[in-house]
Each structure stands twice: as C-alpha cells, then as structure tokens.
Write a protein that holds these residues in place. Sequence first.
Motif, PDB file in Angstrom:
ATOM      1  N   GLY A 123      14.516   1.900 -14.725  1.00  0.00           N
ATOM      2  CA  GLY A 123      14.573   0.480 -14.397  1.00  0.00           C
ATOM      3  C   GLY A 123      14.491   0.185 -12.920  1.00  0.00           C
ATOM      4  N   ALA A 124      14.380   1.214 -12.080  1.00  0.00           N
ATOM      5  CA  ALA A 124      14.245   0.988 -10.638  1.00  0.00           C
ATOM      6  C   ALA A 124      12.872   0.385 -10.361  1.00  0.00           C
ATOM      7  CB  ALA A 124      14.416   2.296  -9.874  1.00  0.00           C
ATOM      8  N   VAL A 125      12.864  -0.677  -9.567  1.00  0.00           N
ATOM      9  CA  VAL A 125      11.640  -1.429  -9.303  1.00  0.00           C
ATOM     10  C   VAL A 125      11.109  -1.109  -7.910  1.00  0.00           C
ATOM     11  CG1 VAL A 125      10.650  -3.747  -9.083  1.00  0.00           C
ATOM     12  CG2 VAL A 125      12.350  -3.285 -10.856  1.00  0.00           C
ATOM     13  N   SER A 126       9.790  -0.915  -7.844  1.00  0.00           N
ATOM     14  CA  SER A 126       9.079  -0.745  -6.582  1.00  0.00           C
ATOM     15  C   SER A 126       7.933  -1.733  -6.572  1.00  0.00           C
ATOM     16  CB  SER A 126       8.501   0.668  -6.447  1.00  0.00           C
ATOM     17  OG  SER A 126       9.517   1.626  -6.398  1.00  0.00           O
ATOM     18  N   GLY A 127       7.576  -2.167  -5.382  1.00  0.00           N
ATOM     19  CA  GLY A 127       6.462  -3.098  -5.291  1.00  0.00           C
ATOM     20  C   GLY A 127       5.662  -2.857  -4.042  1.00  0.00           C
ATOM     21  N   GLY A 128       4.398  -3.258  -4.080  1.00  0.00           N
ATOM     22  CA  GLY A 128       3.550  -3.121  -2.916  1.00  0.00           C
ATOM     23  C   GLY A 128       2.111  -3.447  -3.220  1.00  0.00           C
ATOM     24  N   HIS A 129       1.259  -3.097  -2.275  1.00  0.00           N
ATOM     25  CA  HIS A 129      -0.181  -3.324  -2.345  1.00  0.00           C
ATOM     26  C   HIS A 129      -0.792  -2.338  -3.341  1.00  0.00           C
ATOM     27  CE1 HIS A 129      -4.046  -4.534  -0.589  1.00  0.00           C
ATOM     28  NE2 HIS A 129      -4.391  -3.261  -0.702  1.00  0.00           N
ATOM     29  N   VAL A 130      -1.554  -2.852  -4.306  1.00  0.00           N
ATOM     30  CA  VAL A 130      -2.174  -2.015  -5.334  1.00  0.00           C
ATOM     31  C   VAL A 130      -3.389  -1.302  -4.751  1.00  0.00           C
ATOM     32  CG1 VAL A 130      -3.374  -2.032  -7.550  1.00  0.00           C
ATOM     33  CG2 VAL A 130      -1.373  -3.500  -7.196  1.00  0.00           C
TER      34      VAL A 130
END
Length: 147
Positions: free
Chosen positions: A98-105
Amino acid sequence: MADSHVTSPTPSGSPAEPLVLRLRPGDDLRLALEQEARQRDASWILLCGIGSFSTAMLRFAAAAAPAPLAGPLELLALAGTVCADGAHLHAAVANGSGAVSGGHVCAGCIVATTAEIALLPLRDTRLGRREDPATGHPELMVRPAGR
C-alpha cells in the motif's frame, strides 16, 4: 499498439466524447499512448487512468534519471497530455503493502493485467512539444487546430 488493444465506445475523433483505451498485459503505457496519438494524429488531455503494472519507471522530482519500481503495482492515478510529439504524464502507484510513489511516467511502465485510460480529444486545439532552452526539455506548445 495493435487494434486488438483498443476498446472505444466512441467514434475516433469525436470532439466531445472521451476516447477510452484498454491496454493489455505487456504493453508499455507511455509508448502505447504515444504510438496511438501518432497513428491518430491526435491531441488529448488525459482524464483518468487506472490499472496495474508488473514494473514501473518513474522519475521523481528533480531526479536526473527514472527509478525502477518492482511490481506488482496498482496504478492509482494518471494525469497529463498526449500528442503526436509525445506525452507528459504523471502517475501515482501503490505496491503490495500500500505504499504510494508518484512521479513522471517514463518508458518502462509495463501493464500487468490491464490499464484503462480515458482521453479527451481536442477539436479546436493542437498540442505539440518543442525543446525549451530554458528548461532543456520538450515542453508543451498550444496552438489552434489547422496550424
């Protein structure tokens, strides 16, 4: 992207209705969307995207290179613009804990089971990308259609 990978309840080029795509296992999300935009000579605003990845490549803020994320991963959110000149996409993904990461695809976000993408075609506006000397990146250009 082969025709068997596209599911669209709306006619191609419809100015008011979203275009809905389903990407299949093994598809590279970014490359598939860019290829579809080139084939259709289209400009789209990405309305939403959900699905799953077996692996992902996201570039985090101010990072020089993308970071590989091992799957399985859930694609929680996807936003951006797509045109024949390329895409600018950001995503949020969650791992099995459930740890979320985000960024440029970046290229390398590989669909595990499915990716469901809704795109809004632009009728009177064309999007493009051109290298911006101030940033060193291909940046968005907006112009009237037909130019």
